[in-house]
Every structure is written in structure tokens, then in C-alpha cells.
Scaffold this motif. Structure first.
Motif, short mmCIF file in Angstrom:
data_model
loop_
_atom_site.label_atom_id
_atom_site.label_comp_id
_atom_site.label_asym_id
_atom_site.label_seq_id
_atom_site.Cartn_x
_atom_site.Cartn_y
_atom_site.Cartn_z
N ALA A 223 -75.69 20.80 22.35
CA ALA A 223 -75.20 19.96 23.45
C ALA A 223 -73.77 19.49 23.19
O ALA A 223 -73.00 19.29 24.13
N MET A 224 -73.42 19.35 21.91
CA MET A 224 -72.07 18.92 21.56
C MET A 224 -71.08 20.10 21.59
O MET A 224 -69.89 19.92 21.35
N GLY A 225 -71.60 21.30 21.86
CA GLY A 225 -70.74 22.47 21.94
C GLY A 225 -70.35 23.03 20.58
O GLY A 225 -69.35 23.74 20.46
N LEU A 226 -71.13 22.72 19.57
CA LEU A 226 -70.82 23.18 18.22
C LEU A 226 -71.41 24.56 17.98
O LEU A 226 -72.31 25.00 18.68
N ARG A 227 -70.88 25.23 16.96
CA ARG A 227 -71.35 26.57 16.64
C ARG A 227 -71.81 26.63 15.19
O ARG A 227 -71.20 26.04 14.31
N TYR A 228 -72.85 27.41 14.98
CA TYR A 228 -73.34 27.64 13.63
C TYR A 228 -72.39 28.58 12.90
O TYR A 228 -71.66 29.35 13.52
N GLY A 229 -72.38 28.49 11.58
CA GLY A 229 -71.57 29.42 10.81
C GLY A 229 -71.23 28.89 9.43
O GLY A 229 -71.67 27.82 9.02
N ASP A 230 -70.44 29.69 8.74
CA ASP A 230 -69.96 29.35 7.40
C ASP A 230 -68.55 28.80 7.56
O ASP A 230 -67.62 29.53 7.87
N TYR A 231 -68.40 27.51 7.35
CA TYR A 231 -67.13 26.83 7.54
C TYR A 231 -66.45 26.48 6.22
O TYR A 231 -65.50 25.70 6.20
N ARG A 232 -66.95 27.05 5.12
CA ARG A 232 -66.34 26.74 3.83
C ARG A 232 -64.90 27.27 3.80
O ARG A 232 -64.64 28.40 4.17
N ASP A 233 -63.99 26.42 3.38
CA ASP A 233 -62.57 26.76 3.26
C ASP A 233 -62.26 26.81 1.76
O ASP A 233 -61.92 25.80 1.15
N TRP A 234 -62.41 28.00 1.19
CA TRP A 234 -62.26 28.14 -0.26
C TRP A 234 -60.85 27.81 -0.72
O TRP A 234 -60.67 27.29 -1.83
N SER A 235 -59.84 28.06 0.11
CA SER A 235 -58.48 27.72 -0.33
C SER A 235 -58.32 26.21 -0.45
O SER A 235 -57.63 25.73 -1.35
N ALA A 236 -58.96 25.44 0.42
CA ALA A 236 -58.91 23.97 0.33
C ALA A 236 -59.66 23.49 -0.92
O ALA A 236 -59.20 22.58 -1.61
N VAL A 237 -60.80 24.11 -1.20
CA VAL A 237 -61.57 23.75 -2.40
C VAL A 237 -60.74 24.08 -3.65
O VAL A 237 -60.64 23.26 -4.57
N ASP A 238 -60.14 25.27 -3.66
CA ASP A 238 -59.32 25.68 -4.81
C ASP A 238 -58.15 24.73 -5.02
O ASP A 238 -57.86 24.34 -6.16
N ALA A 239 -57.49 24.35 -3.94
CA ALA A 239 -56.32 23.46 -4.05
C ALA A 239 -56.74 22.10 -4.61
O ALA A 239 -56.04 21.54 -5.46
N TRP A 240 -57.87 21.59 -4.15
CA TRP A 240 -58.33 20.29 -4.66
C TRP A 240 -58.72 20.40 -6.13
O TRP A 240 -58.40 19.53 -6.94
N ALA A 241 -59.40 21.48 -6.49
CA ALA A 241 -59.77 21.68 -7.89
C ALA A 241 -58.53 21.76 -8.77
O ALA A 241 -58.52 21.24 -9.90
N GLU A 242 -57.48 22.38 -8.27
CA GLU A 242 -56.21 22.43 -9.01
C GLU A 242 -55.66 21.01 -9.23
O GLU A 242 -55.19 20.69 -10.31
N GLU A 243 -55.72 20.18 -8.19
CA GLU A 243 -55.27 18.79 -8.32
C GLU A 243 -56.08 18.05 -9.38
O GLU A 243 -55.52 17.35 -10.23
N VAL A 244 -57.39 18.21 -9.32
CA VAL A 244 -58.27 17.54 -10.30
C VAL A 244 -57.94 18.05 -11.70
O VAL A 244 -57.82 17.26 -12.65
N GLY A 245 -57.78 19.35 -11.85
CA GLY A 245 -57.46 19.93 -13.16
C GLY A 245 -56.15 19.41 -13.72
O GLY A 245 -56.07 19.05 -14.90
#
Length: 176
Positions: free
Chosen positions: A139-161
């Protein structure tokens, strides 16, 4: 360091594993363990703790872990990550992302004073939702799927490291 997580369908676990892999590349060893399987948090010099977000809140087992270990996490340093569905939101719902992040981690941030936090998107499939949840989702017009953004995860992990290495954290995750 300890990378503890709470999840249900696998998105949070895969995000935790990806963060750990990037930290390993920087020379920081991270034990990736579900929060309810952590035996001795005192054996770690630093922490990354993550949780799936359901109904705009961390999972109960993640909250139990951070509350039970609050003093240790604050003293040694903790980064937080959340896995929800901000990338699935469209149209006017997209504006809710910032509010969701504040709602999800506002109290945790005040309690833990984390060195950082990120809200990532995960995978959403019909089987992850109740019947009512599926109706609302569509009803909210959303779609199922894989929304993982690995480049964003990698960038944050780099910051933490970088931050960990700058703080003098041991590469082997040994206690202080």
C-alpha cells in the motif's frame, strides 16, 4: 575487536561479516558473533554492535546486550550499525529515513556515546513480513528486493578501521 550483531533473516549478519572482512584488510581482527552468543565481552578492546531494525527499533537481544555491557562499551569504544529498509522507501516516505534513524538510535546514542553509527538497508522479501505487513508494504508503494549497498558498508568499515588504528587498537583484538 568484537563485532556483535542481532538479526533475523540474514541481512544484518551479512553486513557484519562484510564489515569484519574490511577491517581484516586493514589489519584489525574482528570476531563476528551473534549478541546472544557472546561469552566474554570483557576480552575485547573495542566493539562494533549492529541490529536489524523491526518496527523502528533494535531487536530485543541487541538492546539487552548493549544495556548489560554499557559501561564496558562506553569505556573501550563502540560503533553502532542498524539494518533497516531506508532504500526501499519511495516518494513522501523517503523523508522518514532521517526520523527513523533518530528514533532507532537516539536513546542508544545518549546512553552509549558511540564513535559512529550508520543505518544500512538490507533485503526485504514477502516472507519477512506478516500478512498485514505485506499489505501495508504494498500500500505504501514499496518494492521487495536486495537493497544492500556494499560500497556504503565498505566505506563505513574503512572509517571504523582508520579510527581503530588511530586509537592504537591492537590488530589481534586483544584486551586493553
Amino acid at each position: 575487536m568484537l563485532l556483535a550483531y542481532a538479526g533475523v533473516h540474514g541481512s544484518t549478519r551479512s553486513t557484519a561479516e562484510r564489515i569484519a572482512a574490511r577491517l581484516e584488510e586493514r589489519g584489525v581482527h574482528a570476531d563476528v558473533i551473534p549478541v546472544d552468543a557472546v561469552d566474554d565481552p570483557g576480552a575485547y578492546d573495542a566493539f562494533v554492535v549492529g541490529s536489524a531494525v523491526h518496527d523502528m527499533a533494535w531487536l530485543p537481544q541487541a538492546l539487552t546486550f548493549v544495556h548489560a555491557n554499557r559501561d564496558l562499551l562506553v569505556r573501550r569504544g563502540v560503533w553502532l550499525f542498524s539494518v533497516g529498509m531506508p532504500a526501499a522507501l519511495r516518494g513522501p516516505w523517503k523523508a522518514l529515513v532521517a526520523k527513523e534513524e533518530d528514533h532507532v538510535v537516539g536513546g542508544l546514542a545518549a546512553e552509549l556515546h558511540p564513535l559512529g553509527h550508520r543505518l544500512f538497508s538490507g533485503v526485504i522479501e514477502p516472507g519477512h513480513l506478516t500478512r498485514a505487513g505485506r499489505v501495508e508494504f504494498r500500500a505504501m508503494g514499496l518494492r521487495y528486493g536486495d537493497y544492500r549497498d556494499w560500497s556504503a558498508v565498505d566505506a563505513w568499515a574503512e572509517e571504523v578501521g582508520r579510527d581503530l588504528l588511530g586509537r592504537g587498537a591492537e590488530g589481534d583484538g586483544a584486551p586493553e
